[in-house]
Design a protein around this motif. Structure first.
Motif, PDB file in Angstrom:
ATOM      1  N   ARG A  73     -64.586  12.328  45.813  1.00 28.84           N
ATOM      2  CA  ARG A  73     -65.625  11.881  46.740  1.00 28.84           C
ATOM      3  C   ARG A  73     -66.861  12.785  46.737  1.00 28.84           C
ATOM      4  O   ARG A  73     -67.870  12.424  47.326  1.00 28.84           O
ATOM      5  N   SER A  74     -66.807  13.939  46.098  1.00 23.26           N
ATOM      6  CA  SER A  74     -67.946  14.856  46.148  1.00 23.26           C
ATOM      7  C   SER A  74     -69.121  14.274  45.372  1.00 23.26           C
ATOM      8  O   SER A  74     -68.963  13.479  44.432  1.00 23.26           O
ATOM      9  N   SER A  75     -70.324  14.696  45.744  1.00 21.11           N
ATOM     10  CA  SER A  75     -71.527  14.218  45.062  1.00 21.11           C
ATOM     11  C   SER A  75     -71.483  14.557  43.578  1.00 21.11           C
ATOM     12  O   SER A  75     -71.851  13.727  42.727  1.00 21.11           O
ATOM     13  N   ALA A  76     -71.042  15.749  43.261  1.00 21.88           N
ATOM     14  CA  ALA A  76     -70.996  16.161  41.859  1.00 21.88           C
ATOM     15  C   ALA A  76     -70.033  15.292  41.062  1.00 21.88           C
ATOM     16  O   ALA A  76     -70.331  14.884  39.927  1.00 21.88           O
ATOM     17  N   THR A  77     -68.881  14.999  41.641  1.00 18.37           N
ATOM     18  CA  THR A  77     -67.919  14.147  40.950  1.00 18.37           C
ATOM     19  C   THR A  77     -68.456  12.731  40.793  1.00 18.37           C
ATOM     20  O   THR A  77     -68.263  12.090  39.747  1.00 18.37           O
ATOM     21  N   LEU A  78     -69.155  12.226  41.804  1.00 17.36           N
ATOM     22  CA  LEU A  78     -69.684  10.863  41.719  1.00 17.36           C
ATOM     23  C   LEU A  78     -70.710  10.725  40.600  1.00 17.36           C
ATOM     24  O   LEU A  78     -70.861   9.645  40.015  1.00 17.36           O
ATOM     25  N   ARG A  79     -71.412  11.791  40.273  1.00 17.49           N
ATOM     26  CA  ARG A  79     -72.326  11.733  39.121  1.00 17.49           C
ATOM     27  C   ARG A  79     -71.539  11.563  37.815  1.00 17.49           C
ATOM     28  O   ARG A  79     -71.976  10.852  36.900  1.00 17.49           O
ATOM     29  N   VAL A  80     -70.391  12.207  37.727  1.00 19.05           N
ATOM     30  CA  VAL A  80     -69.522  12.026  36.550  1.00 19.05           C
ATOM     31  C   VAL A  80     -68.967  10.604  36.524  1.00 19.05           C
ATOM     32  O   VAL A  80     -68.876   9.973  35.466  1.00 19.05           O
ATOM     33  N   VAL A  81     -68.609  10.085  37.689  1.00 20.91           N
ATOM     34  CA  VAL A  81     -68.136   8.701  37.793  1.00 20.91           C
ATOM     35  C   VAL A  81     -69.181   7.736  37.242  1.00 20.91           C
ATOM     36  O   VAL A  81     -68.881   6.840  36.439  1.00 20.91           O
ATOM     37  N   ALA A  82     -70.422   7.904  37.685  1.00 16.06           N
ATOM     38  CA  ALA A  82     -71.497   7.010  37.254  1.00 16.06           C
ATOM     39  C   ALA A  82     -71.642   7.013  35.734  1.00 16.06           C
ATOM     40  O   ALA A  82     -71.927   5.976  35.122  1.00 16.06           O
ATOM     41  N   GLU A  83     -71.417   8.139  35.130  1.00 13.17           N
ATOM     42  CA  GLU A  83     -71.607   8.289  33.686  1.00 13.17           C
ATOM     43  C   GLU A  83     -70.415   7.779  32.888  1.00 13.17           C
ATOM     44  O   GLU A  83     -70.585   7.175  31.814  1.00 13.17           O
ATOM     45  N   HIS A  84     -69.193   7.975  33.395  1.00 14.11           N
ATOM     46  CA  HIS A  84     -68.009   7.813  32.544  1.00 14.11           C
ATOM     47  C   HIS A  84     -66.966   6.799  33.013  1.00 14.11           C
ATOM     48  O   HIS A  84     -66.111   6.406  32.211  1.00 14.11           O
ATOM     49  N   ALA A  85     -66.949   6.398  34.271  1.00 14.49           N
ATOM     50  CA  ALA A  85     -65.801   5.663  34.805  1.00 14.49           C
ATOM     51  C   ALA A  85     -65.937   4.152  34.680  1.00 14.49           C
ATOM     52  O   ALA A  85     -67.027   3.592  34.770  1.00 14.49           O
ATOM     53  N   ASP A  86     -64.799   3.501  34.506  1.00 14.98           N
ATOM     54  CA  ASP A  86     -64.687   2.048  34.678  1.00 14.98           C
ATOM     55  C   ASP A  86     -64.292   1.716  36.115  1.00 14.98           C
ATOM     56  O   ASP A  86     -64.632   0.656  36.634  1.00 14.98           O
ATOM     57  N   VAL A  87     -63.534   2.631  36.730  1.00 15.35           N
ATOM     58  CA  VAL A  87     -63.059   2.470  38.105  1.00 15.35           C
ATOM     59  C   VAL A  87     -63.302   3.777  38.840  1.00 15.35           C
ATOM     60  O   VAL A  87     -63.075   4.856  38.280  1.00 15.35           O
ATOM     61  N   TRP A  88     -63.771   3.687  40.074  1.00 16.05           N
ATOM     62  CA  TRP A  88     -63.876   4.861  40.931  1.00 16.05           C
ATOM     63  C   TRP A  88     -62.839   4.742  42.044  1.00 16.05           C
ATOM     64  O   TRP A  88     -62.743   3.714  42.711  1.00 16.05           O
ATOM     65  N   ASN A  89     -62.055   5.815  42.223  1.00 14.21           N
ATOM     66  CA  ASN A  89     -61.064   5.828  43.292  1.00 14.21           C
ATOM     67  C   ASN A  89     -61.477   6.772  44.405  1.00 14.21           C
ATOM     68  O   ASN A  89     -61.749   7.955  44.165  1.00 14.21           O
TER      69      ASN A  89
END
Length: 291
Positions: free
Chosen positions: A189-205
């Motif tokens: 849920r952290s802002s830093a992790t969400l930037r990685v999510v935006a770049e790499h994820a198909d699903v965000w949990n």
């Protein structure tokens, strides 16, 4: 969020303070129920709740065993700690599990244990693993996602010279069953992790918590996607909700809130000990009632 797809329901069985055969019983039952589409375990090396000296199973080994005993369920770890295993080794492990399961793996990964969680933090010293600061851990995760995807998809060996990971002659053979690769779920849920999510994820949990916070985090993810030119709707929103056996109405209300907020991947966390026929109970009392 608009145009939310129909919800897909799963279960989560935390592999601590429980016997392997109890987890296997629940997964085998769930495998026979089409309404339960996916199943999950977590990635901790020691318990993070209950008796600190109680049993806890290694997630990927357990996942491979459960894959061999099921035929239909999609499954994964919520989420692999990127702090535990080098990314090239993790890519090899995940490929093996995808092959064992004939292409049913959902690849879950995250930064790793929160440093403020004392029962999670102790895992590292107990297993001789370094515990780097958050900036290091997030940077390492982003590079790991790149390395893992390349090992799954590239047909020739490559070198990788990152800030956190160095590989020479990296190559993945065999490849996963799923092409181009298993879906990537990134949790956090952290802002830093969400930037990685935006770049790499198909699903965000979103790992539980208050629905208002989940909505705010989802909106932040939308913003980060827009900043890099990615369609936010291309990332499925997933959330873990705790199941109350005694008050199913409370859980049904939480499910409704999550679906209304745009979360279409609902993972129902089951507390041990698991009641008899718990997967059927979840289906009848929670999933069918939320349709």
């Amino acid at each position: 969020m608009s145009h939310t797809p129909p919800p897909r329901f799963g279960i989560m069985t935390a592999p601590m303070q429980v016997d392997y055969h109890d987890i296997l019983r629940v997964w085998r039952e769930a495998d026979t129920i089409p309404e339960i589409e996916h199943a999950w375990v977590f990635d901790h090396l020691m318990p993070i709740g209950g008796d600190p000296d109680g049993p806890a199973y290694e997630g990927w080994t357990l996942l491979s065993a459960l894959a061999a005993h099921t035929r239909r369920l999609r499954f994964g770890l919520l989420v692999t700690s990127n702090r535990f295993r080098p990314p090239a080794m993790l890519a090899k492990i995940a490929t093996t599990v995808d092959i064992v399961s004939d292409g049913r793996l959902e690849f879950g990964i995250g930064v790793g244990s929160r440093p403020g969680h004392p029962l999670a933090r102790r895992e590292y010293a107990a297993h001789g693993l370094p515990f780097h600061d958050t900036a290091h851990a997030v940077g390492s995760l982003a590079e790991a996602c790149t390395v893992i995807r390349r090992l799954w998809t590239e047909e020739k060996p490559f070198d990788f010279h990152g800030t956190y990971h160095q590989l020479t002659g990296a190559f993945g053979n065999p490849k996963p069953v799923q092409r181009p690769h298993p879906p990537i779920t990134i949790g956090g849920r952290s802002s830093a992790t969400l930037r990685v999510v935006a770049e790499h994820a198909d699903v965000w949990n979103m790992p539980g918590g208050e629905i208002a916070d989940a909505i705010n985090r989802s909106a932040l993810l939308d913003r980060y996607c827009a900043e890099i030119g990615r369609d936010p709707a291309s990332i499925t929103r997933s959330i873990v909700l705790s199941v109350s056996y005694d008050q199913p109405g409370v859980t049904r209300a939480a499910i409704a809130e999550a679906i209304d907020a745009g979360f279409s991947h609902i993972i129902l966390g089951l507390a041990a000990p698991y009641p008899a026929d718990v997967a059927r109970w979840v289906t009848d009392e929670l999933i069918s009632a939320s349709a």
